[in-house]
Write a protein that holds these residues in place. Structure first.
Motif, PDB file in Angstrom:
ATOM      1  N   LYS A   1       0.834  -1.211   0.000  1.00  0.00           N
ATOM      2  CA  LYS A   1       0.000   0.000   0.000  1.00  0.00           C
ATOM      3  C   LYS A   1       0.864   1.255   0.000  1.00  0.00           C
ATOM      4  CE  LYS A   1      -3.902   2.358   0.748  1.00  0.00           C
ATOM      5  NZ  LYS A   1      -5.007   2.450  -0.214  1.00  0.00           N
ATOM      6  N   GLU A   2       1.926   1.251   0.785  1.00  0.00           N
ATOM      7  CA  GLU A   2       2.813   2.414   0.849  1.00  0.00           C
ATOM      8  C   GLU A   2       3.514   2.660  -0.481  1.00  0.00           C
ATOM      9  OE1 GLU A   2       5.456   1.535   4.043  1.00  0.00           O
ATOM     10  OE2 GLU A   2       4.035   2.132   5.621  1.00  0.00           O
ATOM     11  N   GLU A   3       3.933   1.602  -1.159  1.00  0.00           N
ATOM     12  CA  GLU A   3       4.706   1.742  -2.394  1.00  0.00           C
ATOM     13  C   GLU A   3       3.830   2.015  -3.610  1.00  0.00           C
ATOM     14  OE1 GLU A   3       8.072   1.676  -2.965  1.00  0.00           O
ATOM     15  OE2 GLU A   3       8.353   1.689  -0.800  1.00  0.00           O
ATOM     16  N   THR A   4       2.638   1.436  -3.671  1.00  0.00           N
ATOM     17  CA  THR A   4       1.813   1.532  -4.882  1.00  0.00           C
ATOM     18  C   THR A   4       0.592   2.418  -4.730  1.00  0.00           C
ATOM     19  OG1 THR A   4       0.407  -0.374  -4.339  1.00  0.00           O
ATOM     20  CG2 THR A   4       2.512  -0.830  -5.443  1.00  0.00           C
ATOM     21  N   GLY A   5       0.190   2.694  -3.486  1.00  0.00           N
ATOM     22  CA  GLY A   5      -1.041   3.456  -3.279  1.00  0.00           C
ATOM     23  C   GLY A   5      -2.290   2.606  -3.425  1.00  0.00           C
ATOM     24  N   GLN A   6      -2.135   1.304  -3.688  1.00  0.00           N
ATOM     25  CA  GLN A   6      -3.256   0.379  -3.834  1.00  0.00           C
ATOM     26  C   GLN A   6      -3.083  -0.798  -2.880  1.00  0.00           C
ATOM     27  OE1 GLN A   6      -2.591  -0.225  -8.217  1.00  0.00           O
ATOM     28  NE2 GLN A   6      -4.816   0.010  -8.305  1.00  0.00           N
ATOM     29  N   THR A   7      -4.204  -1.406  -2.532  1.00  0.00           N
ATOM     30  CA  THR A   7      -4.102  -2.660  -1.794  1.00  0.00           C
ATOM     31  C   THR A   7      -3.767  -3.777  -2.770  1.00  0.00           C
ATOM     32  OG1 THR A   7      -6.435  -3.240  -2.075  1.00  0.00           O
ATOM     33  CG2 THR A   7      -5.883  -1.852  -0.192  1.00  0.00           C
ATOM     34  N   PHE A   8      -3.375  -4.905  -2.237  1.00  0.00           N
ATOM     35  CA  PHE A   8      -3.072  -6.067  -3.086  1.00  0.00           C
ATOM     36  C   PHE A   8      -4.280  -6.437  -3.955  1.00  0.00           C
ATOM     37  CE2 PHE A   8      -3.855 -10.690  -3.240  1.00  0.00           C
ATOM     38  CZ  PHE A   8      -2.903 -11.040  -4.195  1.00  0.00           C
ATOM     39  N   VAL A   9      -5.463  -6.480  -3.331  1.00  0.00           N
ATOM     40  CA  VAL A   9      -6.674  -6.870  -4.071  1.00  0.00           C
ATOM     41  C   VAL A   9      -6.976  -5.867  -5.168  1.00  0.00           C
ATOM     42  CG1 VAL A   9      -9.166  -7.239  -3.878  1.00  0.00           C
ATOM     43  CG2 VAL A   9      -7.631  -8.177  -2.137  1.00  0.00           C
ATOM     44  N   GLU A  10      -6.853  -4.569  -4.864  1.00  0.00           N
ATOM     45  CA  GLU A  10      -7.111  -3.535  -5.870  1.00  0.00           C
ATOM     46  C   GLU A  10      -6.160  -3.678  -7.061  1.00  0.00           C
ATOM     47  OE1 GLU A  10      -8.726  -0.001  -2.861  1.00  0.00           O
ATOM     48  OE2 GLU A  10      -6.613  -0.091  -3.469  1.00  0.00           O
ATOM     49  N   TYR A  11      -4.888  -3.935  -6.773  1.00  0.00           N
ATOM     50  CA  TYR A  11      -3.907  -4.066  -7.848  1.00  0.00           C
ATOM     51  C   TYR A  11      -4.194  -5.307  -8.693  1.00  0.00           C
ATOM     52  CZ  TYR A  11       0.548  -4.435 -10.304  1.00  0.00           C
ATOM     53  OH  TYR A  11       1.502  -4.529 -11.286  1.00  0.00           O
ATOM     54  N   LEU A  12      -4.446  -6.441  -8.038  1.00  0.00           N
ATOM     55  CA  LEU A  12      -4.744  -7.679  -8.752  1.00  0.00           C
ATOM     56  C   LEU A  12      -5.994  -7.512  -9.615  1.00  0.00           C
ATOM     57  CD1 LEU A  12      -4.348 -10.700  -9.311  1.00  0.00           C
ATOM     58  CD2 LEU A  12      -5.616 -11.175  -7.186  1.00  0.00           C
ATOM     59  N   THR A  13      -7.018  -6.865  -9.047  1.00  0.00           N
ATOM     60  CA  THR A  13      -8.258  -6.651  -9.800  1.00  0.00           C
ATOM     61  C   THR A  13      -8.008  -5.770 -11.018  1.00  0.00           C
ATOM     62  OG1 THR A  13      -9.565  -6.886  -7.774  1.00  0.00           O
ATOM     63  CG2 THR A  13     -10.630  -5.805  -9.635  1.00  0.00           C
ATOM     64  N   SER A  14      -7.201  -4.725 -10.862  1.00  0.00           N
ATOM     65  CA  SER A  14      -6.939  -3.826 -11.999  1.00  0.00           C
ATOM     66  C   SER A  14      -6.222  -4.567 -13.126  1.00  0.00           C
ATOM     67  CB  SER A  14      -6.104  -2.629 -11.535  1.00  0.00           C
ATOM     68  OG  SER A  14      -4.781  -3.025 -11.181  1.00  0.00           O
ATOM     69  N   ILE A  15      -5.281  -5.455 -12.783  1.00  0.00           N
ATOM     70  CA  ILE A  15      -4.582  -6.253 -13.801  1.00  0.00           C
ATOM     71  C   ILE A  15      -5.580  -7.164 -14.518  1.00  0.00           C
ATOM     72  CG2 ILE A  15      -2.856  -8.059 -14.169  1.00  0.00           C
ATOM     73  CD1 ILE A  15      -1.611  -5.374 -13.539  1.00  0.00           C
ATOM     74  N   ARG A  16      -6.433  -7.805 -13.752  1.00  0.00           N
ATOM     75  CA  ARG A  16      -7.412  -8.721 -14.351  1.00  0.00           C
ATOM     76  C   ARG A  16      -8.410  -7.979 -15.230  1.00  0.00           C
ATOM     77  NH1 ARG A  16      -8.456 -12.611  -8.998  1.00  0.00           N
ATOM     78  NH2 ARG A  16      -6.855 -14.185  -9.552  1.00  0.00           N
ATOM     79  N   MET A  17      -8.846  -6.787 -14.787  1.00  0.00           N
ATOM     80  CA  MET A  17      -9.812  -6.030 -15.587  1.00  0.00           C
ATOM     81  C   MET A  17      -9.209  -5.573 -16.908  1.00  0.00           C
ATOM     82  SD  MET A  17     -12.680  -6.095 -14.001  1.00  0.00           S
ATOM     83  CE  MET A  17     -12.252  -7.738 -13.381  1.00  0.00           C
ATOM     84  N   GLU A  18      -7.955  -5.134 -16.884  1.00  0.00           N
ATOM     85  CA  GLU A  18      -7.299  -4.706 -18.121  1.00  0.00           C
ATOM     86  C   GLU A  18      -7.170  -5.867 -19.099  1.00  0.00           C
ATOM     87  OE1 GLU A  18      -6.574  -1.648 -19.168  1.00  0.00           O
ATOM     88  OE2 GLU A  18      -7.613  -1.040 -17.321  1.00  0.00           O
ATOM     89  N   LYS A  19      -6.827  -7.036 -18.585  1.00  0.00           N
ATOM     90  CA  LYS A  19      -6.724  -8.221 -19.442  1.00  0.00           C
ATOM     91  C   LYS A  19      -8.092  -8.600 -19.992  1.00  0.00           C
ATOM     92  CE  LYS A  19      -4.724 -11.754 -21.372  1.00  0.00           C
ATOM     93  NZ  LYS A  19      -3.829 -11.561 -22.549  1.00  0.00           N
TER      94      LYS A  19
END
Length: 534
Positions: A468-486
């Motif tokens: 969260k500190e490094e990306t500004g997103q939670t793990f779930v938010e980041y994983l979901t964004s990758i899946r949605m783009e795909k």
């Protein structure tokens, strides 16, 4: 059930009121009556009524005086005063006593019923409030040990220290910024000088946890940590006292600790020993803890205080202890500007007081640099090289002036703080980059936080915080964004079915995939694909 007391010297009035109550409220009310002021007071003490219907003019003690006496022992009773027209002044005085309302004789059934209903509503509200208060107290009784344990953990291990300790202080009502640590050890074997824990004793201690906590708090306003092995750790908030009062304060603490140990022994048949550290600021409470633990090594008595034992280092009168402390705290935090400022302040003191002894100044400068670098190596994850300090001694000894020594000193102190910060950032960024690459490569799998944190070899808790500190997103938010783009790419460029796309981006349930897609894009997958043909 409501308890109602009728106080009137006229039997016909008592009968009439009982009739009204019985007809209006049935068996929900328990009714008692009395005809004199004295008997009313006595009845109130034994019956403990919720509501009192009081006549003012009664034989002996009048109703006003009776109400004053009853109020002394029953703070919650609700008075409804019944009076004749010519007793209006008495009625006004009754209202001044906190009476809910007064009514005039003759009795009006509707009005009496309405007033009793109002009184019952007030009683119900008060009962609900008390019930809620008890529920809150019960919850607090459960939560307080957890909060206190968190406070002890933060103070000792200094994890998220500034933010967490401030929150814990507010929750626990701790107002002091200083205090002392206390360690209580217990053992079943009273005849030996050493302590050895037993399972049976630990079970007894846990069973009596509430009583033990209550006993400790009888003697000290302590924040009590959890029982660990055969010890309990406490922090006792208190203000720092002047040096001339320190001895008296220490004696009082020792006396209380001895009394506490004896009382604890009455609860659990065991030998208790108490180690006490010196009063420190909250930031230095871990030092007080170390003193409390170390005190056991120097004393076999039931109570050992650090102030009585040779546990700490003394300093010459004007030595800048606080500046020294601040320097290494800044290094530990990676505070570059603070490290340079505090180091410069210390060097000014050295070069001012010890300018006639430059070798001592050189030695101290070298000592501080080595100390700061040790902190940097230990806390920054850097690799130590044996020959990395090869030129330090020659640089210190060959500096022609103290000013040039200062420049070297500040450069090295600054470098220690910078290296620590950069190493931490590099390690954190590298770890998160590795995690992101793993997520992008494996998002189609049933990927969990535990999977990814295990892959980068850190705990899920720490990984969550760092991600969260490094990306500004939670793990779930980041994983979901990758899946949605795909998923968008597959919807735009292929004719795969929704079920196939769902599986391809890591979802096993098409309905859940559809809901998640709409939540993140504002459209269903079908609506999104439909735009491809328009």
């Amino acid at each position: 059930m409501y308890k109602i007391m009728i106080a009137d010297d006229e039997g016909i009035v008592i009968d009439a009121l009982k009739f009204i109550i019985e007809k209006s409220f049935g068996e929900t009310c328990q009714v008692r009556s009395a005809k004199t002021g004295r008997s009313v007071i006595e009845l109130a003490e034994s019956f403990r009524p919720d509501i009192a219907l009081m006549d003012i003019q009664m034989p002996g003690i009048n109703g006003i005086e009776a109400m004053k006496e009853i109020r002394k022992t029953n703070k919650d009773i609700i008075f409804i005063v019944i009076t004749a027209y010519d007793k209006f002044d008495y009625a006004r005085e009754a209202v001044g006593l906190g009476v809910m309302e007064y009514v005039n004789k003759p009795i009006d059934r509707v009005k009496i019923t309405r007033l009793l209903e109002q009184a019952m509503e007030r009683i119900n509200g008060e009962r609900e409030r008390r019930s809620n208060d008890l529920r809150v107290k019960e919850q607090l009784a459960t939560a307080t040990p957890i909060v206190e344990s968190g406070f002890i953990y933060s103070v000792l291990f200094r994890q998220n220290y500034v933010r967490e300790v401030s929150q814990f202080k507010d929750l626990l009502g701790v107002t002091e910024d200083s205090g002392f640590m206390m360690v209580i050890e217990y053992d079943a074997q009273k005849e030996t000088g050493t302590l050895s824990n037993t399972v049976d004793l630990s079970v007894q201690m846990y069973k009596n946890d509430v009583r033990l906590r209550e006993t400790i708090k009888e003697f000290f306003p302590a924040v009590i940590g959890p029982q660990m092995a055969n010890t309990v750790i406490l922090f006792v908030p208190c203000a720092r006292c002047p040096a001339e009062q320190e001895y008296e304060q220490r004696i009082q603490v020792i006396q209380k600790a001895r009394q506490m140990a004896r009382k604890l022994q009455d609860i659990v048949d065991a030998r208790f020993r108490v180690g006490i550290g010196s009063v420190k600021s909250l930031e230095d409470a871990h030092t007080s803890y170390t003193e409390a633990v170390s005190s056991f090594q120097f004393s076999s008595g039931s109570v050992a205080h650090a102030g009585d034992l040779p546990l700490s280092c003394g300093y010459e009168e004007d030595y800048p202890v606080e500046t020294e402390k601040a320097i290494f705290e800044c290094v530990q935090r990676g505070d570059v500007a603070g490290t340079v400022a505090e180091s410069n302040r210390f060097f000014e003191w050295m070069s001012g007081k010890w300018q006639e002894d430059p070798q001592d100044v050189r030695l101290k400068a070298l000592e501080y640099v080595l100390w700061a670098e040790r902190i940097s190596y230990r806390n920054g994850g850097r690799t130590y090289h044996f020959a990395s300090r090869r030129d330090y001694l020659s640089a210190v000894l060959s500096a022609p002036t103290l000013e040039e020594l200062r420049i070297w000193f500040l450069q090295k102190m600054r470098a220690a703080a910078v290296n620590l910060t950069e190493s931490r950032e590099k390690n954190s960024a590298g770890l998160i980059k590795q995690a992101q690459e793993y997520i992008r490569a494996h998002f189609a799998r049933d990927l969990s936080l535990d999977n990814v944190s295990r892959q980068v070899n850190v705990s899920p808790y720490y990984f969550t915080k760092l991600f969260k500190e490094e990306t500004g997103q939670t793990f779930v938010e980041y994983l979901t964004s990758i899946r949605m783009e795909k998923a968008k790419t597959l919807l735009n460029t292929t004719d795969k079915s929704m079920k196939e796309i769902c599986t391809a981006v890591g979802y096993s349930d098409p309905n859940y995939f559809s809901r998640s897609f709409k939540k993140n894009t504002g459209e269903t997958p079908t609506e999104y694909r439909g735009k491809r043909w328009t």
